[in-house]
Design an enzyme around this catalytic site. Structure first.
Site, PDB file in Angstrom:
ATOM      1  N   HIS A 136     -70.063  -1.829  76.071  1.00 45.74           N
ATOM      2  CA  HIS A 136     -69.092  -1.416  75.043  1.00 45.74           C
ATOM      3  C   HIS A 136     -67.992  -0.574  75.671  1.00 45.74           C
ATOM      4  O   HIS A 136     -68.250   0.210  76.584  1.00 45.74           O
ATOM      5  CB  HIS A 136     -69.783  -0.661  73.909  1.00 45.74           C
ATOM      6  CG  HIS A 136     -70.352   0.658  74.311  1.00 45.74           C
ATOM      7  ND1 HIS A 136     -69.738   1.856  74.040  1.00 45.74           N
ATOM      8  CD2 HIS A 136     -71.473   0.979  75.005  1.00 45.74           C
ATOM      9  CE1 HIS A 136     -70.467   2.851  74.529  1.00 45.74           C
ATOM     10  NE2 HIS A 136     -71.525   2.346  75.123  1.00 45.74           N
ATOM     11  N   ARG A 167     -73.926   4.129  68.598  1.00 46.42           N
ATOM     12  CA  ARG A 167     -72.942   3.362  67.833  1.00 46.42           C
ATOM     13  C   ARG A 167     -73.049   1.853  68.059  1.00 46.42           C
ATOM     14  O   ARG A 167     -72.256   1.093  67.512  1.00 46.42           O
ATOM     15  CB  ARG A 167     -71.528   3.846  68.186  1.00 46.42           C
ATOM     16  CG  ARG A 167     -71.297   5.312  67.873  1.00 46.42           C
ATOM     17  CD  ARG A 167     -70.056   5.835  68.564  1.00 46.42           C
ATOM     18  NE  ARG A 167     -70.180   5.806  70.024  1.00 46.42           N
ATOM     19  CZ  ARG A 167     -69.230   6.176  70.866  1.00 46.42           C
ATOM     20  NH1 ARG A 167     -68.059   6.574  70.402  1.00 46.42           N
ATOM     21  NH2 ARG A 167     -69.421   6.132  72.169  1.00 46.42           N
ATOM     22  N   ASP A 206     -76.239   4.003  73.461  1.00 43.81           N
ATOM     23  CA  ASP A 206     -75.250   4.621  72.566  1.00 43.81           C
ATOM     24  C   ASP A 206     -75.593   4.332  71.097  1.00 43.81           C
ATOM     25  O   ASP A 206     -75.799   3.175  70.711  1.00 43.81           O
ATOM     26  CB  ASP A 206     -73.858   4.056  72.912  1.00 43.81           C
ATOM     27  CG  ASP A 206     -72.752   4.851  72.263  1.00 43.81           C
ATOM     28  OD1 ASP A 206     -72.746   4.979  71.019  1.00 43.81           O
ATOM     29  OD2 ASP A 206     -71.872   5.359  72.991  1.00 43.81           O
ATOM     30  N   CYS A 217     -76.506  -0.795  75.542  1.00 45.67           N
ATOM     31  CA  CYS A 217     -76.414   0.636  75.853  1.00 45.67           C
ATOM     32  C   CYS A 217     -77.181   1.418  74.783  1.00 45.67           C
ATOM     33  O   CYS A 217     -77.271   1.013  73.628  1.00 45.67           O
ATOM     34  CB  CYS A 217     -74.961   1.076  75.876  1.00 45.67           C
ATOM     35  SG  CYS A 217     -74.768   2.813  76.375  1.00 45.67           S
ATOM     36  N   CYS A 221     -67.744   3.429  77.046  1.00 45.73           N
ATOM     37  CA  CYS A 221     -69.132   3.765  77.395  1.00 45.73           C
ATOM     38  C   CYS A 221     -69.166   5.044  78.242  1.00 45.73           C
ATOM     39  O   CYS A 221     -68.598   5.096  79.341  1.00 45.73           O
ATOM     40  CB  CYS A 221     -69.769   2.608  78.155  1.00 45.73           C
ATOM     41  SG  CYS A 221     -71.504   2.911  78.557  1.00 45.73           S
TER      42      CYS A 221
HETATM   43 CO    CO Z   1     -72.582   3.274  76.578  1.00 45.54          CO
END
Ligand code: CO
Length: 216
Positions: free
Chosen positions: A99, A47, A45, A43, A102
Site C-alpha cells: 500500500h 487500514r 497496517d 501489510c 507504507c
Molecule cells: Co504498510
C-alpha cells in the site's frame, strides 16, 4: 469501567446478529471447513484489511500480514502459512498486496534508527539496494516512496517464486498464480501491478530448482 475494548465484543455480537439475519446458515457452513482460493500476503497496517477492501466474506481468503508485506525466507511463520495454503488448501492465487504510504517501506528509505525494528527493515533496505539506480534517480521524495512500495511488492512476488515448494507446484500444474497489487489508502482503490506469474522463468537462473521428479 468504560473501555474501548468492550466495543469490540459488543461489535461482535452486533455482527453475529446482522449476519444471522441475512444468512441464517452462515456460521453452520463456515464451521464445516475452509476452502479459500486465495492467499493474501499484506501489510499489518490497520487500514488495509484483506476481506473488507475486497468485499469478501470470512472463508474466502487465507491471510498472512506483517510489516510491509514481506516474504522473508527465514520467516518460518510466513513460510508455514504459504506451505499450508499451497500444499493443503491448494489456493489458486497468492496476492502480495502493498500500500502507498507504507510506514515500513518509508522508514527503510531513511537513515533513522528504529531500534529493534531495524532488523526487519533491513529486508526492505535490500530491496532498495537492488533498485537503487531507479530509485535514486527519482528526486521527489513522495514519488520515490511510491515507486519503492511498488518495487517492494515486485521483489516479494519474486521471493515467492524462489520458494522451491512453489516451483514444485508449477511443475505439476498452472497454480498458484502470484499477483502483485498496491492499495491506495487515500481512495480505497487497489492498483494491479500486472506482475502475475506462475513460473520461475523470469528469475535469475541461480534461483531455479531442478525437478525432483524421476526422469523416465
Ligand atoms: Co504498510
Amino acid at each position: 469501567m468504560p473501555d474501548k475494548y468492550q466495543n469490540l465484543l459488543d461489535g461482535n455480537m452486533k455482527w453475529v446478529e446482522n449476519t444471522m439475519k441475512f444468512s441464517p446458515d452462515f456460521f453452520k457452513k463456515l464451521a464445516e471447513g475452509q476452502h479459500p482460493e486465495f492467499l493474501w500476503i499484506g501489510c499489518s497496517d490497520s487500514r488495509v484489511p484483506a476481506e473488507e477492501i475486497t468485499n469478501t466474506l470470512p472463508g474466502s481468503i487465507f491471510v498472512q500480514r506483517n510489516i510491509a508485506n514481506m516474504v522473508v525466507h527465514t520467516d518460518t511463520n510466513l513460510l508455514s502459512v504459504v506451505y499450508y495454503a499451497v500444499k493443503v488448501l491448494k489456493v489458486k492465487h497468492i496476492i502480495v498486496c502493498g500500500h502507498y504510504g507504507c510506514g515500513g517501506v518509508l522508514a527503510a528509505m531513511t537513515n533513522n534508527n528504529f531500534g529493534f525494528l531495524d532488523n526487519w527493515l533491513l529486508n526492505i533496505k535490500d530491496v532498495y539496494r537492488i533498485h537503487c539506480k531507479e530509485l535514486d534517480a527519482i528526486k521527489d521524495e513522495k514519488t520515490r516512496g511510491e515507486r519503492f512500495v511498488e518495487l517492494n511488492v515486485l521483489e516479494q512476488v519474486n521471493n515467492l517464486a524462489k520458494v522451491s515448494f512453489i516451483q514444485e507446484e508449477w511443475e505439476n500444474g498452472e497454480f498458484p498464480y502470484i499477483h502483485g497489487w498496491v492499495y491506495h489508502i487515500d481512495d480505497g482503490v487497489i492498483h494491479n501491478l500486472e506482475l502475475t506469474t506462475n513460473s520461475a522463468k523470469k528469475l535469475n537462473p541461480v534461483y531455479r530448482y531442478e525437478s525432483n521428479k524421476v526422469k523416465k
